[in-house]
Structures are given as structure tokens and as C-alpha cells.
Design a protein around this motif. Sequence first.
Motif, PDB file in Angstrom:
ATOM      1  N   VAL A   1     -78.646  11.540  51.341  1.00 13.17           N
ATOM      2  CA  VAL A   1     -80.018  11.285  51.586  1.00 13.17           C
ATOM      3  C   VAL A   1     -80.240  10.539  52.680  1.00 13.17           C
ATOM      4  O   VAL A   1     -81.244  10.745  53.420  1.00 13.17           O
ATOM      5  CB  VAL A   1     -80.617  10.890  50.185  1.00 13.17           C
ATOM      6  CG1 VAL A   1     -82.000  10.276  50.286  1.00 13.17           C
ATOM      7  CG2 VAL A   1     -80.507  11.966  48.960  1.00 13.17           C
ATOM      8  N   TYR A   2     -79.578   9.266  52.734  1.00 17.46           N
ATOM      9  CA  TYR A   2     -79.885   8.302  53.993  1.00 17.46           C
ATOM     10  C   TYR A   2     -79.492   9.145  55.235  1.00 17.46           C
ATOM     11  O   TYR A   2     -80.459   8.918  56.156  1.00 17.46           O
ATOM     12  CB  TYR A   2     -78.863   7.160  53.763  1.00 17.46           C
ATOM     13  CG  TYR A   2     -78.924   6.480  54.945  1.00 17.46           C
ATOM     14  CD1 TYR A   2     -80.073   5.569  55.142  1.00 17.46           C
ATOM     15  CD2 TYR A   2     -78.189   6.294  55.919  1.00 17.46           C
ATOM     16  CE1 TYR A   2     -79.787   4.544  56.329  1.00 17.46           C
ATOM     17  CE2 TYR A   2     -77.930   5.432  56.951  1.00 17.46           C
ATOM     18  CZ  TYR A   2     -79.010   4.814  57.207  1.00 17.46           C
ATOM     19  OH  TYR A   2     -78.999   3.825  58.557  1.00 17.46           O
ATOM     20  N   SER A   3     -78.546   9.610  55.382  1.00 17.34           N
ATOM     21  CA  SER A   3     -78.213  10.158  56.617  1.00 17.34           C
ATOM     22  C   SER A   3     -79.255  11.530  56.880  1.00 17.34           C
ATOM     23  O   SER A   3     -79.495  11.377  58.131  1.00 17.34           O
ATOM     24  CB  SER A   3     -76.714  11.247  56.649  1.00 17.34           C
ATOM     25  OG  SER A   3     -76.694  12.100  55.498  1.00 17.34           O
ATOM     26  N   ARG A   4     -79.693  12.248  56.148  1.00 18.93           N
ATOM     27  CA  ARG A   4     -80.916  13.164  56.443  1.00 18.93           C
ATOM     28  C   ARG A   4     -82.182  12.597  56.783  1.00 18.93           C
ATOM     29  O   ARG A   4     -82.752  12.994  57.924  1.00 18.93           O
ATOM     30  CB  ARG A   4     -81.138  13.737  55.075  1.00 18.93           C
ATOM     31  CG  ARG A   4     -81.967  15.031  55.308  1.00 18.93           C
ATOM     32  CD  ARG A   4     -82.462  15.919  54.117  1.00 18.93           C
ATOM     33  NE  ARG A   4     -80.942  16.466  53.449  1.00 18.93           N
ATOM     34  CZ  ARG A   4     -80.833  17.257  52.413  1.00 18.93           C
ATOM     35  NH1 ARG A   4     -81.935  17.258  51.668  1.00 18.93           N
ATOM     36  NH2 ARG A   4     -79.679  17.541  51.929  1.00 18.93           N
ATOM     37  N   LYS A   5     -82.513  11.312  56.114  1.00 19.24           N
ATOM     38  CA  LYS A   5     -83.771  10.642  56.630  1.00 19.24           C
ATOM     39  C   LYS A   5     -83.475   9.966  57.823  1.00 19.24           C
ATOM     40  O   LYS A   5     -84.421  10.061  58.774  1.00 19.24           O
ATOM     41  CB  LYS A   5     -83.936   9.589  55.460  1.00 19.24           C
ATOM     42  CG  LYS A   5     -84.521  10.443  54.123  1.00 19.24           C
ATOM     43  CD  LYS A   5     -85.063   9.282  53.205  1.00 19.24           C
ATOM     44  CE  LYS A   5     -85.659   9.863  51.681  1.00 19.24           C
ATOM     45  NZ  LYS A   5     -86.023   9.003  50.785  1.00 19.24           N
ATOM     46  N   ALA A   6     -82.262   9.620  58.107  1.00 14.82           N
ATOM     47  CA  ALA A   6     -82.093   8.818  59.397  1.00 14.82           C
ATOM     48  C   ALA A   6     -81.723   9.782  60.509  1.00 14.82           C
ATOM     49  O   ALA A   6     -81.843   9.167  61.568  1.00 14.82           O
ATOM     50  CB  ALA A   6     -81.055   7.869  59.155  1.00 14.82           C
ATOM     51  N   GLY A   7     -81.498  10.948  60.186  1.00 16.20           N
ATOM     52  CA  GLY A   7     -81.012  12.058  61.123  1.00 16.20           C
ATOM     53  C   GLY A   7     -79.950  11.839  61.932  1.00 16.20           C
ATOM     54  O   GLY A   7     -79.561  12.170  63.150  1.00 16.20           O
ATOM     55  N   LYS A   8     -78.905  11.310  60.919  1.00 16.93           N
ATOM     56  CA  LYS A   8     -77.752  10.858  61.726  1.00 16.93           C
ATOM     57  C   LYS A   8     -76.626  11.649  60.522  1.00 16.93           C
ATOM     58  O   LYS A   8     -76.535  11.565  59.395  1.00 16.93           O
ATOM     59  CB  LYS A   8     -77.412   9.477  61.374  1.00 16.93           C
ATOM     60  CG  LYS A   8     -78.199   8.565  62.275  1.00 16.93           C
ATOM     61  CD  LYS A   8     -77.905   7.083  62.111  1.00 16.93           C
ATOM     62  CE  LYS A   8     -78.688   6.234  63.131  1.00 16.93           C
ATOM     63  NZ  LYS A   8     -78.548   5.014  63.117  1.00 16.93           N
TER      64      LYS A   8
END
Length: 330
Positions: free
Chosen positions: A317-324
Motif C-alpha cells: 500500500v505504501y509503495s502504491r501511494k508513494a509511486g515507488k
Amino acid sequence: MYRCHVAASFDSRNSVCVVSTDLSVRTEAKRRQPTHLRGQFSWPGTTPALLVAALFTVGPLAIIFLFSFLSRPAQGGGVVYKFTLEPYISALYQSDFVGKTVFDGRYLRVFGDSLLQALITTAVCLVLAFPIALWIATRPQRLQNLLVLLITIPFWTNLLVRTYAWILILNENGIVNSGATALGLPKMELLYTPLASQIGLIYTFLPFMVLPIYASLAGFDFRLAEAAYDLGARKVTVLRRIIVPLAVPGILSGVLLVFMPAFGSYVQPVLLGGGKVLLVGNLIASQFGDARNWPFGAALSVIILIMLMLALMGIAVYSRKAGKKVEISL
């Protein structure tokens, strides 16, 4: 045979000839294309390999998941094929001699100790690995290859051999105590302590943190950092605003690669810690071994699996929101 309707017109202003074709021809052409790319195996060719992979990966997990909902036999190990939630209830509640169910936090403390040890291992590995990876990434290419080779050398030796080497280092007459005696210091009790177990975990999983961070920094153009210095930025500012954001995917990957196996580690707490601190890995081993309570050991394994899956979902979820993009790979 396909018919193609072509219409042509001439734009007098721009002196351009516009040609339009019927879209049905393009659709038919797409239908005629092969369903798989060249060099790619079709489903009939990959099915046996997929079945074998599922058998040796998903199969054991499915067995453990099934055992966690079965009953314990009256004597001996194994399971009785009778559905029950008792293994999961036993993780939080116990029945006394009069049959009264009371809350029991012993296993929660075991999970807490394991979580604390895994977090300490992950934090120390991150603090040590980031400067190492950054230093390697700033060396010449040939030297980088040599340094990465040195980082991977421990993988060439069996984990038990490396752990026994630490026993020789930390025991009463080991290198550490011999050096302390030479300096006039008293001998320290290092082996068979929680500290020895922590040292073994950090040593074992440090390369798993160094390599992903190095992979993120290896392609960085450090001329950007030099340009930031020329514009008056301090080293801390360059590190915080340029280098660390670039290394975030490698950091997250390294955190997962270190935290997940450290949470359920077994070898280091037993050989170096002497089993004095009960952790989840030791608890599960004792349930399948000495206690011969297979359903409860399977339930503990499923609980660990769920916790790790939640951690993976949080990172996703964090990587999706951060685009990384974060990949769990070395």
C-alpha cells in the motif's frame, strides 16, 4: 480474403495527403497474431513445472493450514481429523484444573520477544548497511564488483558452520575474552545470552540489507549530488533529499528480507542464545518435537504467516501511494 476500404483526401492548406483505412482490417490482423510471444512457452508446456512448483510451495502451507484446524490425539504426535478451533484458542486462553477458561499471556510475550528481536535486528542492519551500500556504490565499477563479491562470500558457507564460528568467538576462551584479558579487562559472559543471539542474527542477515540498497544506489548519477554541493547544499541535506529517497525501494526490500526471517529464526537463538529466551521459532519446534502438539504448532505457524502477510500488504500500500516499486529480491 479481407477487403480494405481506403479513402484519400488532399489538404490544400498543409499540402498533406490523408489516407484512412477501414478499422476492421486492423481488428482482423490482431486476431491473426499469435496468442503468445516468440520464445514464450504455451500453457501445455508449462503446466508440469507449475504443478511441481505449487506442490513444493503451496502444498506445505496448505498442510500446515489444515493441521491448525484439526484436533490433537490423546497420545503421541500427529493429528485427528476432527475440526476444532482449540489450537488458536490455546494461544490466548488456557483451562485450569476445574475447567475454567482464563486468559494466558505467555505466548503473547513470546511473540513480543520475537518481534522485539526482529525489530532490533532490522534496525541495526539498516544502520550498518546503508553507509556500506553507499560507499560501495561510489567506488569504480571493477571495485564495486569485487566488494559485492565479498558481501556474498558468507552465502558460500553453511549457516550452521558460520554460527559455530561465532560460538568459538564468543565463548569463555574465545577471541573476545582473550583480547579483553590481554587488555587487563575481566572476562565477559557472552555466549548463551540474548546478546549472542542478537549478534548472530545481525551477522546472518546483514548482507540481505546491503545488497538491495546497493542495487538501488548502483545506477544513481552522483553528479546530481555534486551539483547540489555546488549550489550550497550541506551533506546532510543532500543525503536526506536526494540519496535517501532514491534508496527507499532498496531499503523497504531489505527491511522485508531481514525482518521476516529474523522474526521466526531458530538456529541463532538455540545455538548462540542457549535457548534461554523462548522465541516463536523455538516454540514451534518444541510443539512439533517435545510437546508433540502438532495442531498448536501449526496454528502458531499460521499466525506468523498472517502477520508477515499484513506487513507485506502494508509495504504494498505504501509503495502504491508513494509511486515507488518495491521488489523482494537480492
